[in-house]
Enzyme design. Structure first.
Site, PDB file in Angstrom:
ATOM      1  N   GLU A  38      32.703  81.636 -26.484  1.00  0.00           N
ATOM      2  CA  GLU A  38      32.851  81.543 -27.937  1.00  0.00           C
ATOM      3  C   GLU A  38      31.536  81.992 -28.558  1.00  0.00           C
ATOM      4  O   GLU A  38      30.558  81.244 -28.560  1.00  0.00           O
ATOM      5  CB  GLU A  38      33.162  80.110 -28.379  1.00  0.00           C
ATOM      6  CG  GLU A  38      33.432  80.038 -29.880  1.00  0.00           C
ATOM      7  CD  GLU A  38      32.786  78.856 -30.593  1.00  0.00           C
ATOM      8  OE1 GLU A  38      33.123  78.635 -31.763  1.00  0.00           O
ATOM      9  OE2 GLU A  38      31.925  78.167 -30.000  1.00  0.00           O
ATOM     10  N   ASP A  65      31.714  76.848 -24.984  1.00  0.00           N
ATOM     11  CA  ASP A  65      31.534  76.466 -26.384  1.00  0.00           C
ATOM     12  C   ASP A  65      30.157  76.885 -26.899  1.00  0.00           C
ATOM     13  O   ASP A  65      29.161  76.761 -26.193  1.00  0.00           O
ATOM     14  CB  ASP A  65      31.670  74.938 -26.488  1.00  0.00           C
ATOM     15  CG  ASP A  65      31.574  74.441 -27.909  1.00  0.00           C
ATOM     16  OD1 ASP A  65      32.527  74.690 -28.673  1.00  0.00           O
ATOM     17  OD2 ASP A  65      30.557  73.815 -28.261  1.00  0.00           O
TER      18      ASP A  65
HETATM   19  C1  ACG Z   1      32.368  75.306 -31.562  1.00  0.00           C
HETATM   20  C2  ACG Z   1      33.702  74.573 -31.399  1.00  0.00           C
HETATM   21  C3  ACG Z   1      33.808  73.502 -32.452  1.00  0.00           C
HETATM   22  C4  ACG Z   1      32.785  72.423 -32.151  1.00  0.00           C
HETATM   23  C5  ACG Z   1      31.482  72.990 -31.800  1.00  0.00           C
HETATM   24  C6  ACG Z   1      30.400  72.038 -31.492  1.00  0.00           C
HETATM   25  C7  ACG Z   1      31.289  74.332 -31.509  1.00  0.00           C
HETATM   26  O1  ACG Z   1      34.745  75.486 -31.397  1.00  0.00           O
HETATM   27  O2  ACG Z   1      35.081  72.926 -32.505  1.00  0.00           O
HETATM   28  O3  ACG Z   1      32.678  71.567 -33.315  1.00  0.00           O
HETATM   29  O4  ACG Z   1      30.525  71.746 -30.109  1.00  0.00           O
HETATM   30  C8  ACG Z   1      29.511  77.728 -35.498  1.00  0.00           C
HETATM   31  C9  ACG Z   1      29.181  77.809 -34.023  1.00  0.00           C
HETATM   32  C10 ACG Z   1      30.423  77.638 -33.169  1.00  0.00           C
HETATM   33  C11 ACG Z   1      31.168  76.360 -33.551  1.00  0.00           C
HETATM   34  C12 ACG Z   1      31.483  76.418 -35.026  1.00  0.00           C
HETATM   35  C13 ACG Z   1      32.182  75.155 -35.518  1.00  0.00           C
HETATM   36  N1  ACG Z   1      32.381  76.165 -32.750  1.00  0.00           N
HETATM   37  O5  ACG Z   1      28.559  79.046 -33.747  1.00  0.00           O
HETATM   38  O6  ACG Z   1      30.021  77.551 -31.829  1.00  0.00           O
HETATM   39  O7  ACG Z   1      30.251  76.554 -35.769  1.00  0.00           O
HETATM   40  C14 ACG Z   1      29.607  81.599 -39.091  1.00  0.00           C
HETATM   41  C15 ACG Z   1      28.494  81.395 -38.071  1.00  0.00           C
HETATM   42  C16 ACG Z   1      29.045  80.763 -36.805  1.00  0.00           C
HETATM   43  C17 ACG Z   1      29.752  79.462 -37.150  1.00  0.00           C
HETATM   44  C18 ACG Z   1      30.899  79.796 -38.103  1.00  0.00           C
HETATM   45  C19 ACG Z   1      31.689  78.569 -38.516  1.00  0.00           C
HETATM   46  O8  ACG Z   1      27.932  82.654 -37.731  1.00  0.00           O
HETATM   47  O9  ACG Z   1      27.976  80.504 -35.910  1.00  0.00           O
HETATM   48  O10 ACG Z   1      30.253  78.863 -35.916  1.00  0.00           O
HETATM   49  O11 ACG Z   1      30.349  80.398 -39.293  1.00  0.00           O
HETATM   50  O12 ACG Z   1      30.852  77.640 -39.111  1.00  0.00           O
HETATM   51  C20 ACG Z   1      32.389  86.009 -40.003  1.00  0.00           C
HETATM   52  C21 ACG Z   1      30.984  86.182 -39.427  1.00  0.00           C
HETATM   53  C22 ACG Z   1      30.603  84.935 -38.619  1.00  0.00           C
HETATM   54  C23 ACG Z   1      30.771  83.708 -39.466  1.00  0.00           C
HETATM   55  C24 ACG Z   1      32.219  83.652 -39.947  1.00  0.00           C
HETATM   56  C25 ACG Z   1      32.563  82.406 -40.724  1.00  0.00           C
HETATM   57  O13 ACG Z   1      33.341  86.012 -38.956  1.00  0.00           O
HETATM   58  O14 ACG Z   1      30.992  87.307 -38.560  1.00  0.00           O
HETATM   59  O15 ACG Z   1      29.266  85.041 -38.174  1.00  0.00           O
HETATM   60  O16 ACG Z   1      30.493  82.603 -38.601  1.00  0.00           O
HETATM   61  O17 ACG Z   1      32.516  84.801 -40.719  1.00  0.00           O
HETATM   62  O18 ACG Z   1      31.796  82.328 -41.891  1.00  0.00           O
HETATM   63  C26 ACG Z   1      32.865  70.178 -33.135  1.00  0.00           C
HETATM   64  C27 ACG Z   1      34.118  69.693 -33.853  1.00  0.00           C
HETATM   65  C28 ACG Z   1      33.993  69.893 -35.334  1.00  0.00           C
HETATM   66  C29 ACG Z   1      32.760  69.150 -35.825  1.00  0.00           C
HETATM   67  C30 ACG Z   1      31.550  69.639 -35.049  1.00  0.00           C
HETATM   68  C31 ACG Z   1      30.290  68.872 -35.425  1.00  0.00           C
HETATM   69  O19 ACG Z   1      35.235  70.418 -33.372  1.00  0.00           O
HETATM   70  O20 ACG Z   1      35.146  69.380 -35.985  1.00  0.00           O
HETATM   71  O21 ACG Z   1      32.581  69.396 -37.201  1.00  0.00           O
HETATM   72  O22 ACG Z   1      31.755  69.482 -33.669  1.00  0.00           O
END
Ligand code: ACG
Ligand code: CA
Length: 535
Positions: free
Chosen positions: A266, A225
Site C-alpha cells: 500500500e 500497510d
Molecule cells: C493504511 C490503512 C489504514 C490504517 C493505516 C494505519 C494505514 O489502509 O486503514 O488506518 O495503519 C495515509 C497512509 C496510508 C494509510 C492512510 C489511512 N492507510 O499513507 O498508509 O493514510 C494522501 C496521502 C496518503 C494518505 C492519504 C489518505 O499521500 O499518504 O494515506 O492521503 O489520508 C491522491 C494523491 C495521494 C493522496 C490522495 C488522497 O491519490 O496521489 O497522495 O493521499 O489523493 O488525498 C487505521 C484505521 C483508520 C484510522 C487510522 C489511525 O483503519 O480508520 O483512522 O488507523
C-alpha cells in the site's frame, strides 16, 4: 514485455506436461497473475457465535459464497484470493495497531480456527494474504512499553528524541508525541508509534514474524500497510531512499523463507512514487490508487476515452500489469456511493475492474453495491447477506456496528435470484476473466474510437485477442468506429461474443498490426459492456 515472455514460456511448459497439474502443484512464481482477490474485514463479514463480531468460523462458513472449489458450478463468486484486514491481537476495532504479532485477535478466534479457515480456503483453490502492519505497533505492544522504560534491548526499537523536533508529518499532522520527558515518532497517531527500522534487531524480529506466518501458519503472502512510511530521513518522511533499500532487503529475506509468497504494497502516492517499489523488485504489486481514481471519475464523467489514456499511461509507468487495480478500499468512500448509487455505473465499473491488466481486488460488499461514506466505520459495516434482522450478519442482538439501512432491498439473497443483478454481473465477469488468459495477462493495446463516451481496449495474448467495449452513457452507441496500431496481430480473425449482447464482425488486421476504421458491432447498448474474443 518480460511478463509476456514469461507467460508464453509457462504456457508452453504447461502444455508439455500431461496430465496438467492441479493449481496446488503449479510452482509458478507469479500465481497472482491469474488471481482475482476479495478484501475482507473479518469483524464485519459473518458472526458465527452471536457476540456481534465477525470471526474466522463465520468466514469459513461463507467460503462457498466466495468460491466453492467446483469449477462446474456458477453459484459462487469465483474469486481465487482473499486479503484479510488485520487479524492480530489489537486494542482497536480495525486492528491497524498490533499488540502481538504472534497472536490472533481473540474476538476473531484462535490460531487453530484461523488455520481451519486457511485449510478450507486452500481446498477451494483460494489463496490468502494477510494485512501486515509493521511500520508501527500499538502503544500496548510489549516492545513499546520496554522501549519507553529504556529496557535493553528494546530502547532503540522505536524512534525517540530528548527534545521535541516539532515538525509535522506528510499531511500536516503531529508526529512527535510526548512520553515522560521524551518524544517518540508516530506518523499516524500517538497510539501507533513507528518502529525503528534503522535498528537491525527490529528488522530481524519482523523477518521472524513473517517466516512464522508464511511457513508455520501457511498464509500465501502479505498486504503491506503504509509501506512508504518505513524509514524517515529527517523531515522527509515518505518514499525515502532508506525505505526503498529496506524493502529490497526484506523482499529477498521473504523469498528465501517462502519463494511463492506474494507481497502487495500500500503506497498511497502519485504513480511516479508507486512504481519504483515494483519496478525495482521491492514488492510484487502495489495497489494502483491512480487507476482506481481514474476508473471511478471516468465512469462518473462518462468519459471512456480519458480512461483509455489513463490505463495506457499506467501500463507505461509500471512493468505491464504489475499492479493491483481496485475501485475502492476500506479507507475510501465506497465505490457505489461515489458512483451516485447507480446500478448501471456500478456494472460498468465492475467490467472495467475485471478486464483490467493486473491483479484485481474487490472490496467486500462492492459486488452487491453496498454503500458507505466517511467516517471510516461507515465504510466497514456488516456484510448484507439477507433481509432478516442485522442483514443475516449475526444471530445475536447487537452487531458491533449498525448495518446500512438499505440492507432489506440490497443483499446477497435478493441478488442471487436475479440474473441481471450486480452480483450476477460480477460472477459472470470473474468467470470470463478466468476463461480468457488475454484478459488476465494479455498485452494492453490502446484503441481510439470515434465516440468519447465509449471505452475501448484490446488485450492481446498468444492464441487469442480480446476487445472490451463499455458504453459510459445513457444512449446506445451505434456502429462505433475503432482504430489501433502495433498489436502484433495480422490477418483475418473470427469473432466470438464472450460477454454482452451484440452481433460481432470479422476483424482484419494489416501486416503492421494496425487496424483502421473497424466497426466491431452494430450497437453497444446504453451502459452496456460487450466483450469479443478474436482468434
Ligand atoms: C493504511 C490503512 C489504514 C490504517 C493505516 C494505519 C494505514 O489502509 O486503514 O488506518 O495503519 C495515509 C497512509 C496510508 C494509510 C492512510 C489511512 N492507510 O499513507 O498508509 O493514510 C494522501 C496521502 C496518503 C494518505 C492519504 C489518505 O499521500 O499518504 O494515506 O492521503 O489520508 C491522491 C494523491 C495521494 C493522496 C490522495 C488522497 O491519490 O496521489 O497522495 O493521499 O489523493 O488525498 C487505521 C484505521 C483508520 C484510522 C487510522 C489511525 O483503519 O480508520 O483512522 O488507523
Ligand atoms: Ca516509519
Amino acid at each position: 514485455m518480460r511478463r509476456w515472455r514469461v507467460m508464453l514460456a509457462l504456457a508452453v511448459l504447461l502444455a508439455a506436461c500431461v496430465p496438467q497439474p492441479a493449481w496446488t502443484d503449479v510452482k509458478s512464481e507469479r500465481w497472482w497473475d491469474d488471481a482475482v482477490f476479495y478484501q475482507v474485514f473479518v469483524r464485519s463479514f459473518s458472526d458465527s457465535n452471536g457476540d456481534g463480531v465477525g470471526d474466522f468460523d463465520g468466514l469459513t462458513a461463507k467460503l462457498d459464497y466466495l468460491n466453492d472449489g467446483n469449477p462446474e458450478t456458477e453459484t459462487d463468486l469465483g474469486v481465487t484470493g482473499i486479503w484479510l484486514m488485520p487479524i492480530f491481537d489489537s486494542p482497536s476495532y480495525h486492528g491497524y495497531d498490533v499488540a502481538d504479532y504472534y497472536t490472533t485477535n481473540v474476538q476473531y478466534g484462535s490460531l487453530d480456527s484461523f488455520k481451519a479457515f486457511l485449510a478450507a480456503a486452500h481446498e477451494r483453490g483460494i489463496r490468502v494474504i494477510i494485512d501486515f502492519v509493521i511500520n508501527h505497533t500499538s502503544v500496548r505492544h510489549e516492545w513499546f512499553r520496554a522501549s519507553e522504560d529504556q529496557t535493553a534491548p528494546y530502547g532503540d526499537y522505536y524512534i525517540w528524541q530528548e527534545d521535541n523536533p516539532d515538525y509535522n508529518g506528510p499531511w500536516g499532522q503531529e508526529v512527535w508525541h510526548p512520553s515522560g520527558d521524551r518524544y517518540y515518532y508516530g506518523v499516524f497517531t500517538a497510539e501507533m508509534p513507528d518502529l525503528n527500522y534503522t535498528n537491525p534487531a527490529v528488522t530481524e524480529e519482523i523477518e521472524q514474524v513473517s517466516a512464522f506466518w508464511l511457513n508455520e501458519v501457511g498464509v500465501d503472502g502479505f498486504r503491506m500497510d503504509g509501506a512508504k512510511h518505513m524509514i524517515e530521513e529527517g523531515q522527509q518522511q515518505e518514499n525515502t531512499d532508506a525505505t526503498h533499500a529496506w524493502w529490497k532487503e526484506y523482499r529477498a529475506a521473504l523469498a528465501a523463507a517462502s519463494p511463492d509468497a506474494l507481497v502487495v504494497g500500500e503506497v498511497w502516492s502519485p504513480t511516479a512514487e508507486m512504481t519504483p517499489y515494483v519496478n525495482n523488485g521491492e514488492m510484487d504489486l502495489v495497489f494502483n490508487f491512480s487507476l482506481a481514481e481514474e476508473i471511478i471519475s471516468s465512469v462518473v464523467a462518462g468519459d471512456g476515452r480519458r480512461l483509455g489514456r489513463a490505463i495506457e499511461s499506467q501500463e507505461r509507468a509500471f512493468d505491464p500489469g504489475n499492479y493491483a487495480p481496485f475501485l475502492s478500499n476500506h479507507d475510501q468512500t465506497r465505490s457505489m456511493s461515489r458512483l451516485g448509487d447507480g446500478w448501471n455505473r456500478a456494472k460498468a465499473a465492475a467490467t472495467l475492474l475485471l478486464t483490467s491488466p493486473g491483479t484485481p481486488f474487490i472490496y467486500y460488499g462492492e459486488e452487491i453495491g453496498m454503500t458507505g461514506d466517511k467516517p471510516d466505520p461507515n465504510l466497514r459495516t456488516p456484510m448484507q447477506w439477507n433481509g432478516e434482522q442485522h442483514a443475516g450478519f449475526t444471530t445475536g442482538n447487537l452487531p458491533w456496528s449498525r448495518v446500512q439501512s438499505n440492507y432489506t432491498e440490497r443483499n446477497v439473497d435478493l441478488q442471487n435470484a436475479d440474473p441481471d443483478s450486480l452480483l450476477s454481473h460480477y460472477r459472470t465477469l470473474i468467470r470470463v476473466r478466468g476463461e480468457h488468459h488475454a484478459l488476465r495477462s494479455g498485452l494492453f493495446v490502446p484503441v481510439t474510437g470515434d465516440n468519447n463516451r465509449l471505452f475501448a481496449m484490446l488485450r492481446v495474448a498468444e492464441g487469442e485477442s480480446v476487445l472490451v467495449l463499455v458504453n459510459l452513457s445513457d444512449e446506445p452507441i451505434s456502429s462505433p468506429v475503432l482504430s489501433w496500431q502495433g498489436s502484433g496481430m495480422k490477418g483475418t480473425y473470427q469473432p466470438r461474443l464472450i460477454f454482452g449482447k451484440a452481433a460481432a464482425e470479422v476483424l482484419t488486421v494489416a501486416d503492421d498490426g494496425s487496424v483502421n476504421a473497424f466497426s466491431p458491432v452494430g450497437e453497444v447498448p446504453a451502459w452496456g459492456s460487450v466483450i469479443i474474443q478474436y482468434r
